[in-house]
Design a protein around this motif. Structure first.
Motif, mmCIF file in Angstrom:
data_model
loop_
_atom_site.group_PDB
_atom_site.id
_atom_site.type_symbol
_atom_site.label_atom_id
_atom_site.label_comp_id
_atom_site.label_asym_id
_atom_site.label_seq_id
_atom_site.Cartn_x
_atom_site.Cartn_y
_atom_site.Cartn_z
ATOM 1 N N ILE A 20 0.819 -1.219 0.000
ATOM 2 C CA ILE A 20 0.000 0.000 0.000
ATOM 3 C C ILE A 20 0.852 1.268 0.000
ATOM 4 N N THR A 21 2.157 1.115 0.142
ATOM 5 C CA THR A 21 3.097 2.233 0.039
ATOM 6 C C THR A 21 4.498 1.658 -0.107
ATOM 7 N N ASP A 22 5.394 2.391 -0.758
ATOM 8 C CA ASP A 22 6.797 1.945 -0.741
ATOM 9 C C ASP A 22 7.644 2.838 0.166
ATOM 10 N N GLY A 71 7.384 -1.029 1.632
ATOM 11 C CA GLY A 71 7.617 -0.056 2.641
ATOM 12 C C GLY A 71 7.092 -0.428 4.035
ATOM 13 N N GLU A 72 6.734 0.619 4.773
ATOM 14 C CA GLU A 72 6.116 0.438 6.080
ATOM 15 C C GLU A 72 4.642 0.802 5.948
ATOM 16 N N PRO A 73 3.753 -0.198 5.886
ATOM 17 C CA PRO A 73 2.348 0.066 5.550
ATOM 18 C C PRO A 73 1.639 0.973 6.539
ATOM 19 N N THR A 74 2.058 0.943 7.806
ATOM 20 C CA THR A 74 1.335 1.714 8.814
ATOM 21 C C THR A 74 1.614 3.213 8.724
ATOM 22 N N LEU A 75 2.509 3.630 7.822
ATOM 23 C CA LEU A 75 2.737 5.054 7.613
ATOM 24 C C LEU A 75 1.560 5.707 6.885
ATOM 25 N N ARG A 76 0.704 4.889 6.252
ATOM 26 C CA ARG A 76 -0.486 5.457 5.627
ATOM 27 C C ARG A 76 -1.491 5.870 6.693
ATOM 28 N N LYS A 77 -2.000 7.088 6.581
ATOM 29 C CA LYS A 77 -2.933 7.595 7.583
ATOM 30 C C LYS A 77 -4.260 6.835 7.558
ATOM 31 N N ASP A 78 -4.580 6.236 6.405
ATOM 32 C CA ASP A 78 -5.832 5.494 6.284
ATOM 33 C C ASP A 78 -5.629 3.992 6.480
ATOM 34 N N PHE A 79 -4.548 3.611 7.168
ATOM 35 C CA PHE A 79 -4.229 2.193 7.334
ATOM 36 C C PHE A 79 -5.372 1.425 8.007
ATOM 37 N N THR A 80 -5.942 1.980 9.063
ATOM 38 C CA THR A 80 -7.027 1.291 9.767
ATOM 39 C C THR A 80 -8.247 1.147 8.857
ATOM 40 N N ASP A 81 -8.518 2.148 8.038
ATOM 41 C CA ASP A 81 -9.626 2.054 7.075
ATOM 42 C C ASP A 81 -9.382 0.935 6.065
ATOM 43 N N ILE A 82 -8.132 0.775 5.646
ATOM 44 C CA ILE A 82 -7.792 -0.295 4.700
ATOM 45 C C ILE A 82 -8.041 -1.661 5.337
ATOM 46 N N LEU A 83 -7.639 -1.808 6.595
ATOM 47 C CA LEU A 83 -7.914 -3.064 7.310
ATOM 48 C C LEU A 83 -9.409 -3.359 7.341
ATOM 49 N N SER A 84 -10.200 -2.379 7.709
ATOM 50 C CA SER A 84 -11.649 -2.567 7.806
ATOM 51 C C SER A 84 -12.240 -2.949 6.454
ATOM 52 N N MET A 85 -11.770 -2.307 5.396
ATOM 53 C CA MET A 85 -12.266 -2.596 4.050
ATOM 54 C C MET A 85 -11.987 -4.043 3.662
ATOM 55 N N ILE A 86 -10.752 -4.503 3.924
ATOM 56 C CA ILE A 86 -10.405 -5.879 3.559
ATOM 57 C C ILE A 86 -11.226 -6.869 4.372
ATOM 58 N N ALA A 87 -11.443 -6.554 5.647
ATOM 59 C CA ALA A 87 -12.204 -7.449 6.523
ATOM 60 C C ALA A 87 -13.647 -7.615 6.058
ATOM 61 N N GLU A 88 -14.158 -6.660 5.296
ATOM 62 C CA GLU A 88 -15.537 -6.730 4.807
ATOM 63 C C GLU A 88 -15.688 -7.587 3.560
ATOM 64 N N GLN A 89 -14.575 -8.024 2.958
ATOM 65 C CA GLN A 89 -14.653 -8.778 1.706
ATOM 66 C C GLN A 89 -14.962 -10.246 1.980
ATOM 67 N N ASP A 90 -16.027 -10.746 1.357
ATOM 68 C CA ASP A 90 -16.384 -12.160 1.505
ATOM 69 C C ASP A 90 -15.250 -13.046 1.005
ATOM 70 N N GLY A 91 -14.931 -14.067 1.778
ATOM 71 C CA GLY A 91 -13.917 -15.036 1.362
ATOM 72 C C GLY A 91 -12.541 -14.796 1.937
ATOM 73 N N ILE A 92 -12.289 -13.587 2.448
ATOM 74 C CA ILE A 92 -10.981 -13.300 3.051
ATOM 75 C C ILE A 92 -11.020 -13.746 4.515
ATOM 76 N N GLU A 93 -10.203 -14.742 4.829
ATOM 77 C CA GLU A 93 -10.202 -15.334 6.170
ATOM 78 C C GLU A 93 -9.051 -14.820 7.030
ATOM 79 N N LYS A 94 -7.937 -14.475 6.395
ATOM 80 C CA LYS A 94 -6.767 -13.983 7.135
ATOM 81 C C LYS A 94 -6.349 -12.633 6.573
ATOM 82 N N ILE A 95 -6.134 -11.673 7.477
ATOM 83 C CA ILE A 95 -5.566 -10.385 7.092
ATOM 84 C C ILE A 95 -4.297 -10.201 7.915
ATOM 85 N N ALA A 96 -3.174 -10.242 7.237
ATOM 86 C CA ALA A 96 -1.876 -10.154 7.904
ATOM 87 C C ALA A 96 -1.203 -8.843 7.516
#
Length: 328
Positions: A20-22, A71-96
């Motif tokens: 999500i960033t380099d 890069g370091e993904p947590t440098l994105r200010k919207d990192f938590t929003d990205i996590l929430s978005m991925i968690a909403e996708q059907d079929g995704i069981e692991k978010i690492a």
């Protein structure tokens, strides 16, 4: 579900590594020794909507695990929003995620609440001075507190990545083993990989993971069975240890036989391999949801050309200038 992503060697792809960033704020000797320098002039990194369309297409084609990288993904200010978005996708069981741990202490609970299921933290030395030497940052105590915070937040296991470097941290195996004796940490020793900008460093500091493997087996460690969405580590456990050891040995002859992951860079390029010769632009197909069928078709079409191996053992390093450029 659309057709499962599969290449011409009948390897199926359950695992997406999504950068999500380099940008990175550490200066690790084996990756960005001179610090981060922008190498692109374009419209910026993928937006949350563009990332959602990538994840949705992969999920519809059988991918069940997404690892967020940089890069370091947590440098994105919207990192938590990205996590929430991925968690909403059907079929995704692991978010690492793979992180240097810089923001873990303050945010571990919020990230877990947003849907994060697995954490990898890079810790290349348990000696604060050597940690500083390798990473360029005097942040050892901060990172250690971050790992503690992850356990406090409810993560049952934390994976810790350490790149093996001859004459730097290669003598720390006893200290690392002692550290994980009573902690549920999977310590992953990663063999140094040769990239385009690191030829001389590789020659000076490369150490084979085979010696550690032999040491573990001789001391009663047993290899675990690999899951379908697991990464390439050979994982060992021991009845006297709470922790585990994972070995990532890309120079091993059959390393690529079980490849199950594809990569999408922060600029929207599909990479068949960390050490591939090219990236395929997907961004033109990430502008609205109606393009998903075309996106899936482009990805599947590229899989026909995925090579059997990265050929690292033959001295091929591909186009990757450094590991931060497409997410390691």
């Amino acid at each position: 579900m659309a057709t499962q992503f599969e290449d011409s060697y009948h390897r199926k792809f359950y695992y997406l590594r999504l950068s999500i960033t380099d940008v990175c704020n550490f200066r690790c000797t084996y990756c960005l020794p001179d610090g981060y320098k922008p190498t692109h002039k374009n419209s910026g990194f993928l937006s949350v909507d563009e990332l959602r369309r990538v994840v949705s297409a992969f999920a519809h084609c059988g991918t069940s695990k997404v690892r967020i990288t940089g890069g370091e993904p947590t440098l994105r200010k919207d990192f938590t929003d990205i996590l929430s978005m991925i968690a909403e996708q059907d079929g995704i069981e692991k978010i690492a995620m793979t992180t240097n741990g810089y923001r873990l202490e303050k945010n571990a609970q919020a990230w877990r609440d947003a849907g994060l299921t697995n954490i990898n933290v890079s810790v290349d030395s348990l000696d604060p001075r050597m940690f500083h030497q390798i990473t360029g940052e005097n942040k050892f105590d901060l990172v250690m507190r971050g790992i503690d915070a992850a356990f406090d937040a409810g993560f049952e296991q934390v994976k810790v990545n350490a790149v093996l470097l001859k004459d730097l941290n290669s003598g720390e195996l006893p200290a690392f083993l002692n550290w994980i004796k009573d902690k549920p940490i999977q310590l992953r020793f990663i063999e140094l990989m040769q990239t385009g900008e690191m030829d001389s460093l590789f020659e000076r500091h490369h150490v084979s993971g085979v010696s550690i493997r032999n040491h573990l087996i001789a001391n009663g460690w047993l290899m675990k069975v690999r899951g379908k969405s697991d990464g390439p580590a050979e994982v060992f456990c021991h009845p006297d240890y709470k922790g585990e050891i994972g070995l990532i040995m890309p120079y091993k002859k059959d390393f690529c036989d079980s490849c199950n992951r594809l990569r999408v860079s922060a600029l929207g390029k599909l990479h068949m391999c960390l050490f591939g010769d090219y990236g395929v632009d997907l961004r033109d197909l990430l502008q609205d949801d109606a393009q998903e069928d075309a996106l899936v078709a482009r990805i599947q079409g590229q899989l026909a050309d995925k090579k059997q191996s990265h050929f690292l053992d033959q001295g091929h390093t591909g186009m990757t200038p450094h590991l931060a450029s497409i997410g390691g």
